[in-house]
Design an enzyme around this catalytic site. Structure first.
Site, PDB file in Angstrom:
ATOM      1  N   SER A  96       0.820  -1.213   0.000  1.00 18.19           N
ATOM      2  CA  SER A  96       0.000   0.000   0.000  1.00 18.19           C
ATOM      3  C   SER A  96       0.854   1.262   0.000  1.00 18.19           C
ATOM      4  O   SER A  96       1.969   1.285   0.531  1.00 18.19           O
ATOM      5  CB  SER A  96      -0.880   0.035   1.244  1.00 18.19           C
ATOM      6  OG  SER A  96      -1.744  -1.058   1.253  1.00 18.19           O
TER       7      SER A  96
HETATM    8  N1  SAM Z   1      -1.801  -3.395   3.034  1.00 20.14           N
HETATM    9  C1  SAM Z   1      -0.980  -4.305   2.286  1.00 20.14           C
HETATM   10  C2  SAM Z   1       0.464  -3.868   2.325  1.00 20.14           C
HETATM   11  O1  SAM Z   1       0.760  -2.856   2.913  1.00 20.14           O
HETATM   12  O2  SAM Z   1       1.310  -4.527   1.730  1.00 20.14           O
HETATM   13  C3  SAM Z   1      -1.350  -4.361   0.858  1.00 20.14           C
HETATM   14  C4  SAM Z   1      -2.736  -4.733   0.608  1.00 20.14           C
HETATM   15  S1  SAM Z   1      -3.052  -5.042  -1.055  1.00 20.14           S
HETATM   16  C5  SAM Z   1      -3.488  -3.507  -1.635  1.00 20.14           C
HETATM   17  C6  SAM Z   1      -4.584  -5.910  -0.908  1.00 20.14           C
HETATM   18  C7  SAM Z   1      -4.399  -7.348  -0.549  1.00 20.14           C
HETATM   19  O3  SAM Z   1      -5.676  -7.890  -0.296  1.00 20.14           O
HETATM   20  C8  SAM Z   1      -3.780  -8.179  -1.651  1.00 20.14           C
HETATM   21  O4  SAM Z   1      -2.620  -8.790  -1.199  1.00 20.14           O
HETATM   22  C9  SAM Z   1      -4.883  -9.206  -1.967  1.00 20.14           C
HETATM   23  O5  SAM Z   1      -4.359 -10.470  -2.327  1.00 20.14           O
HETATM   24  C10 SAM Z   1      -5.624  -9.254  -0.653  1.00 20.14           C
HETATM   25  N2  SAM Z   1      -7.000  -9.797  -0.683  1.00 20.14           N
HETATM   26  C11 SAM Z   1      -7.981  -9.597  -1.585  1.00 20.14           C
HETATM   27  N3  SAM Z   1      -9.082 -10.277  -1.229  1.00 20.14           N
HETATM   28  C12 SAM Z   1      -8.801 -10.892  -0.050  1.00 20.14           C
HETATM   29  C13 SAM Z   1      -9.533 -11.743   0.825  1.00 20.14           C
HETATM   30  N4  SAM Z   1     -10.788 -12.104   0.586  1.00 20.14           N
HETATM   31  N5  SAM Z   1      -8.916 -12.182   1.918  1.00 20.14           N
HETATM   32  C14 SAM Z   1      -7.638 -11.853   2.197  1.00 20.14           C
HETATM   33  N6  SAM Z   1      -6.903 -11.091   1.401  1.00 20.14           N
HETATM   34  C15 SAM Z   1      -7.476 -10.604   0.301  1.00 20.14           C
END
Ligand code: SAM
Length: 659
Positions: A52
């Site tokens: 992020s």
């Molecule tokens: N906040 C994190 C970081 O700082 O690295 C990055 C988040 S990234 C924008 C969003 C994440 O949500 C991705 O890694 C994606 O695989 C995950 N994601 C999407 N749907 C999800 C779910 N149902 N359960 C868990 N993770 C999920």
């Protein structure tokens, strides 16, 4: 993390700012992305996901009102960065990720940093983490169609859930759900955002569709203003431009010629129409309005070779070929060559005092500048040349790759070469009268090269402290070079500047200035010259462009994606007018200005173009009518035609002289 940027964007919770300062973001990014770790932008990680943007992490944590001791669920671990920041504030963090490889990698990184109050699990976060619930706060880093009921139920009374809700692609709403009582919740909208899709049993059920974002973004609240029929307004107000070869093309810009400085932008560094339009306008300004300086976003010593050519001066013995540094196509192209030939031919018929010159504002060719200063002193003052050689000798170990000087200066803790380069500049200036009496143009060239070396020395050191400082040093140098040129030319000096929109549009009207504290030539000109400066931006919807995929990479002809739905470019494209000038000045079109003043996206393609991450890497927020006085539109454009960059067997590289 440069927390000053976060504060400027409205983050104020000292606990959040403290945690952001504490967590080393470089530990969570890929090794090839380390140098960007402290930029406020999302970066790619494995599984096509992103770490992020620091601002989003701070915004969500602040919105969740996290307190020490809280139990927090973090849905979408990604790299583990947000979980790490949370762990510095709260009692315990439970972080869940649907990609096993990401969950495993994040667990390892967090353990290596000793953050032992974070537990990472591989699973579907839309179902929450029932055995660890209830939570004081739940943060969801991916956007779903609606607030999952199970997540509401896993909140404590008083608990807060932060989640983006809306379409899978496009703009969503960041929502805060607060559990007021056991069976009562209230919801608040926190503003428009774009997040990657939340894929799971209570989220989107399918794999991300084409067009789904691969990174997150916070939109200015104003972006929600009801849409006006803006394309219609643009169609009614736009002044269609004639063909580029039509003599009338330049005269449409007569309205800007009362200004002493006319700045002409470009939305890419590799679009033929932008180069040709700027050339046509500049020819008109030189021929009909007395403009006599063309100052471009090129390195001074390289542009000086062109200046000598167009002003019929002798070639310096020993000066190497010009524009041999990446990105060569930017100035070694047919479009520039045609303009240069035109300028040389025009000057040929005039007295030297009436010649228009061609000058570089940029600071990257430190090596070329050192040679140029020494070359000059060798001709006029052997003793001073000897002293200057010693002074610049300090930079010799880094001359080939000056970026490493910054790293060395940082690790040794002092700016080893700062004093010698300033002394060398001071010594030249001290003998100005004497040197100028022998060769006035030669002195200008030498002293600008000495100034470039002094600016570059500071620039390469600043590169390691943060992007805003080095950007500001570079643009300030460019602006000062412009003012030195105007002074040198004296009464009647009028300049045309060619540089990217990001340099010549007023930075204060974009998130460059508002969020990152960056200034640019356009802003400095506006502050210094007021209406005596005209800032004219350029844009396009689609076509091809010359750009590289990586710094120092080869030039490629890339396809420009049609402009984003929320961009100014989309509005212009939807107007249906293929080529036009928009006069954005207050007195010209007040109703258009007002309608366009709501912030929108604008695209910037530089020497690097990465269409696959376009929204993250090439769009920024702007208010067009405050950024520019005029905007030139070409709906469809094509790449410039580069000149050969590899030396040809048996043919000396004499650009521009051998054209
Ligand atoms: N906040 C994190 C970081 O700082 O690295 C990055 C988040 S990234 C924008 C969003 C994440 O949500 C991705 O890694 C994606 O695989 C995950 N994601 C999407 N749907 C999800 C779910 N149902 N359960 C868990 N993770 C999920």
């Amino acid at each position: 993390m440069a927390t000053a940027q976060l504060v400027r964007r409205g983050v104020s919770d000292p606990r959040v700012l403290g945690a952001m300062r504490q967590v080393p973001r470089e530990s969570f990014v890929r090794p090839d992305m380390t140098e960007f770790a402290y930029e406020d932008s999302p970066l790619p990680i494995a599984e096509g996901q992103t770490i992020s943007q620091p601002y989003i992490v701070a915004l969500m944590i602040e919105a969740a009102k996290i307190k020490p001791g809280d139990r927090v669920l973090d849905v979408g671990t990604g790299s583990g960065y947000a979980a790490a920041v949370l762990s510095r504030i709260t009692g315990k963090v439970f972080s869940i990720e649907r990609h096993k490889a990401l969950a495993d990698a994040a667990r390892t990184t967090l353990a290596q940093l000793g953050y032992d109050n974070v537990e990472v699990r591989h699973g579907d976060g839309t179902l929450g983490w029932p055995d660890a619930s209830p939570f004081d706060a739940i943060l969801v880093a991916a956007g779903g169609p609606e607030v999952p009921e199970v997540l509401r139920k896993q909140l404590k009374v008083g608990g807060r859930l932060i989640i983006p809700i809306g379409k899978m692609a496009g703009v969503q709403e960041l929502v805060r759900v607060v559990r007021d009582a056991h069976d009562h919740f209230h919801e608040e909208d926190l503003g428009p955002v774009t997040f990657v899709p939340l894929i799971g049993a209570k989220g989107w059920s399918e794999a991300p569709v084409d067009g789904a974002p691969s990174f997150e973004r916070v939109w200015p609240k104003k972006a929600r203003a009801p849409r006006q029929p803006l394309p219609d307004l643009i169609r009614q107000t736009a002044e269609p431009l004639p063909d580029l070869d039509d003599r009338a093309f330049g005269s449409l810009f007569d309205r800007f010629t009362k200004s002493r400085v006319v700045l002409l932008g470009e939305a890419t560094h590799g679009t033929s129409e932008f180069y040709r339009a700027r050339a046509k306008i500049t020819q008109h300004l030189i021929e009909h309005h007395g403009f006599n300086i063309v100052a471009v976003e090129a390195d001074w010593p390289d542009a000086a070779a062109i200046d000598r050519y167009v002003r019929h001066k002798s070639v310096h013995v020993g000066s190497g070929p010009a524009f041999r540094r990446f990105p060569m196509w930017m100035w070694r192209n047919v479009e520039v060559a045609n303009f240069v030939d035109w300028l040389r031919a025009r000057n040929a018929a005039l007295h030297p005092d009436q010649h228009a010159g061609f000058f570089g504002l940029d600071i990257y060719n430190m090596n070329g500048s050192i040679h140029a200063v020494l070359n000059y002193l060798d001709r006029f003052d052997a003793e001073a040349a000897h002293v200057a050689r010693q002074r610049y000798g300090c930079l010799t170990p880094w001359q080939r790759d000056p970026a490493t000087y910054g790293r060395a200066a940082l690790s040794t803790g002092y700016a080893k070469c700062e004093k010698p380069v300033l002394l060398a500049l001071g010594e030249l200036l001290a003998k100005q009268l004497e040197y100028e009496s022998q060769d006035r143009d030669g002195f200008l060239d030498a002293v600008q090269n000495a100034r470039l070396i002094a600016s570059a020395e500071r620039y390469y050191r600043a590169m390691y402290y943060g992007s805003a400082e080095s950007w500001n040093l570079r643009d300030t140098h460019m602006f000062e070079t412009l003012t030195h040129l105007l002074d040198w030319r004296g009464r009647g000096a009028k300049a045309v500047v060619w540089a990217h929109n990001s340099h010549i549009g007023n930075a204060a009207a974009t998130d460059m200035g508002e969020a990152r504290g960056e200034i640019n030539i356009g802003q400095l000109c506006r502050e210094q010259f007021g209406l005596d400066a005209a800032l004219i931006g350029f844009g396009t919807d689609r076509g091809t462009v010359a750009a590289a995929s990586d710094w120092d990479g080869p030039m490629e002809i890339k396809r420009v994606r049609p402009a984003h739905a929320d961009s100014y470019e989309r509005l212009c494209g939807d107007s249906g007018v293929p080529r036009f000038l928009l006069d954005l000045r207050e007195r010209a079109k007040p109703e258009l200005r007002e309608a366009l003043s709501t912030g929108r996206l604008e695209r910037a393609i530089g020497v690097i173009y990465r269409p696959e991450t376009e929204l993250a890497s090439h769009y920024f927020d702007a208010r067009l009518p405050e950024q520019f006085d005029g905007y030139v539109w070409f709906e469809e454009t094509r790449a410039i035609t580069p000149l050969p960059t590899e030396p040809q067997a048996g043919v000396p590289d004499t650009y521009p002289f051998g054209l």
